[in-house]
Design a protein around this motif. Structure first.
Motif, PDB file in Angstrom:
ATOM      1  N   THR A  99      31.515  23.034  77.574  1.00 24.87           N
ATOM      2  CA  THR A  99      31.307  24.069  76.565  1.00 24.87           C
ATOM      3  C   THR A  99      31.842  25.418  77.043  1.00 24.87           C
ATOM      4  N   TYR A 100      31.562  25.750  78.299  1.00 24.81           N
ATOM      5  CA  TYR A 100      31.969  27.071  78.778  1.00 24.81           C
ATOM      6  C   TYR A 100      33.474  27.155  79.003  1.00 24.81           C
ATOM      7  N   ALA A 101      34.115  26.051  79.333  1.00 26.66           N
ATOM      8  CA  ALA A 101      35.576  26.063  79.442  1.00 26.66           C
ATOM      9  C   ALA A 101      36.203  26.440  78.098  1.00 26.66           C
ATOM     10  N   LEU A 102      35.646  25.891  77.015  1.00 28.78           N
ATOM     11  CA  LEU A 102      36.157  26.223  75.681  1.00 28.78           C
ATOM     12  C   LEU A 102      35.775  27.653  75.295  1.00 28.78           C
ATOM     13  N   ARG A 103      34.614  28.106  75.728  1.00 30.06           N
ATOM     14  CA  ARG A 103      34.200  29.486  75.443  1.00 30.06           C
ATOM     15  C   ARG A 103      35.125  30.482  76.151  1.00 30.06           C
ATOM     16  N   LEU A 104      35.472  30.213  77.397  1.00 30.91           N
ATOM     17  CA  LEU A 104      36.396  31.085  78.122  1.00 30.91           C
ATOM     18  C   LEU A 104      37.747  31.157  77.409  1.00 30.91           C
ATOM     19  N   ALA A 105      38.209  30.020  76.903  1.00 27.21           N
ATOM     20  CA  ALA A 105      39.470  30.010  76.161  1.00 27.21           C
ATOM     21  C   ALA A 105      39.355  30.809  74.864  1.00 27.21           C
ATOM     22  N   GLU A 106      38.186  30.733  74.222  1.00 32.28           N
ATOM     23  CA  GLU A 106      37.942  31.501  73.005  1.00 32.28           C
ATOM     24  C   GLU A 106      37.970  33.003  73.298  1.00 32.28           C
TER      25      GLU A 106
END
Length: 433
Positions: free
Chosen positions: A189-196
């Motif tokens: 989840t946080y990997a995608l949040r960082l990309a966001e």
């Protein structure tokens, strides 16, 4: 191919079994009379260490549950009786995340903490991490065991460790860029949040020389659509890992990524049971993972019901390891499945559908009862500039998978919560409205 301990990782199956039995017998002899929790359990079951002569005899031992450990700490507080040595022998105290109740406290001696680090070294080496890498831990270092043990694993491999605590997402991105981080450890989840966040602030992810991301805390990195989203966002290979505070880091995905995660069989014994009957199920059939750790003598768990659903595959892997693998990684939780209008719904299956839509930044699912009928509402938050009409396509795909049509809603930007650690996107409230 990168190994941490090639000698044991490439053993044939019969040699792995012999090593497991040797370690199991040694541990049980150490625990007997010293660890009150397990000594009492085994005496009640009428079993002594000398009765365990083969791995098949392991089934004679009683199962252990998390609720037992919690009750033991409540009764024999604050740390419970599952401690093999005097308190003075322990050097680390961590605890579970506590997302569903009071956290379980977990103690480690210097020896068992070293063992935990070696398990994480297997995880990182499986992803190809070497001493030439710079490993970034996007994690705030509190009492949750989280990536503390990943730090130890990176140290054992000689990699540079970059701690990312005490920073917001943009600052973490900048630190990764400025330090040349090549490996990222965080939840899916946080990997995608960082990309966001990178997209929102105009940060160029290609300025970070990232080549691999290693994930824990959620099953997302084994969900095909989520895995692809992470790899596309970071232009890096995404690796899954499974573990738990009370168990240890027990499985990892190798560089060949054969569609599952390897159990570190030199340090753990796995059984798979029918969660309803407790009876063993054969390889290739789905069941609940029961695990025994072999190197954490200070805070052991034997025949521990994880609640995780797995399918065991003993087929050889091109990576050369003899370790079994869990096909598809952790497939879900035995207690996560809910029945909606007679249909069994798994959160991981729903996520796999939603993550295929690149327009989706975040989502939340609510199951409620309206006039005696179950309703499933899916809230979708889209990335900037996405066409809101995509929610109709999402609804159709979910309808096809579930055989009923959930109510899919488009919500505004930054309405849904974001998560640095374990995400909680699935909510059930069946109070009739």
């Amino acid at each position: 191919m990168s190994y941490f301990d090639q000698a044991t990782e490439t053993l044939p199956r019969e040699r792995i079994a012999a090593l497991q039995l040797q370690k199991l017998q040694a541990m049980m002899n150490e625990l007997w009379g010293r660890n009150r929790f397990y000594t009492n359990k085994w005496k009640t079951a009428g079993v002594e260490p000398g009765d365990i002569r083969t791995l098949d005899d392991l089934a004679r031992l009683p199962l252990t549950t998390k609720s037992e450990l919690m009750e033991d700490q409540a009764t024999n507080g604050p740390f419970g009786s599952n401690l093999t040595y005097p308190l003075e022998a322990y050097v680390r105290l961590h605890q579970t995340s506590g997302t569903t109740g009071v956290p379980l406290k977990v103690f480690d001696t210097a020896e068992s903490w070293d063992w935990f680090g070696r398990c994480w070294a297997h995880v990182l080496a499986g992803a190809g991490v070497t001493a030439s890498d710079r490993v970034f831990l996007a994690f705030s270092f509190g009492p949750f065991i989280g990536f503390w043990s990943a730090l130890e694993g990176a140290r054992k491999l000689g990699a540079v460790l970059i701690p990312g605590g005490g920073r917001d997402s943009q600052q973490r991105l900048e630190l990764m860029r400025d330090t040349g981080a090549s490996v990222l450890c965080c939840t899916p989840t946080y990997a995608l949040r960082l990309a966001e966040v990178a997209r929102e602030v105009g940060f160029d992810l290609s300025s970070i020389p990232m080549r691999a991301t290693v994930h824990a805390g959620e099953p997302g990195a084994s969900i095909p659509a989520t895995k692809r989203r992470i790899e596309d966002a970071w232009s890096s290979k995404c690796f899954d890992h499974a573990g738990a505070s009370e168990i240890g880091a027990y499985s990892f995905e190798c560089e060949h990524q054969p569609g599952g995660t390897h159990l570190i069989e030199s340090e753990f014994i796995a059984e798979v049971i029918d969660p309803a009957t407790g009876k063993a199920v054969p390889p290739g059939q789905r069941g609940e993972l029961v695990i025994t750790n072999l190197g954490r003598w200070g805070f052991p768990v034997l025949r521990y019901r994880t609640g995780d659903l797995v399918e065991v595959n003993h087929a050889p892997c091109d990576c050369g390891r003899g370790f079994l693998r869990f096909e598809g990684g952790i497939l879900g939780r035995a207690d996560d499945m809910i029945t909606v209008r007679g249909v069994n719904v798994y959160p991981s299956g729903v996520e796999n559908i939603i993550r295929k839509f690149t327009e989706v930044d975040e989502f939340r699912i609510k199951v409620s009862r309206v006039r005696q009928m179950d309703e499933m509402d899916v809230e979708i938050e889209l990335c900037e500039g996405a066409d809101p009409e995509v929610v109709h396509a999402i609804a159709e795909k979910l309808d096809t998978m579930l055989a009923f049509r959930p109510r899919v809603h488009h919500v505004g930007r930054n309405v849904l919560p974001r998560f640095d650690m374990k995400a909680r996107r699935f909510h059930v409230n069946r109070e009739t409205s």
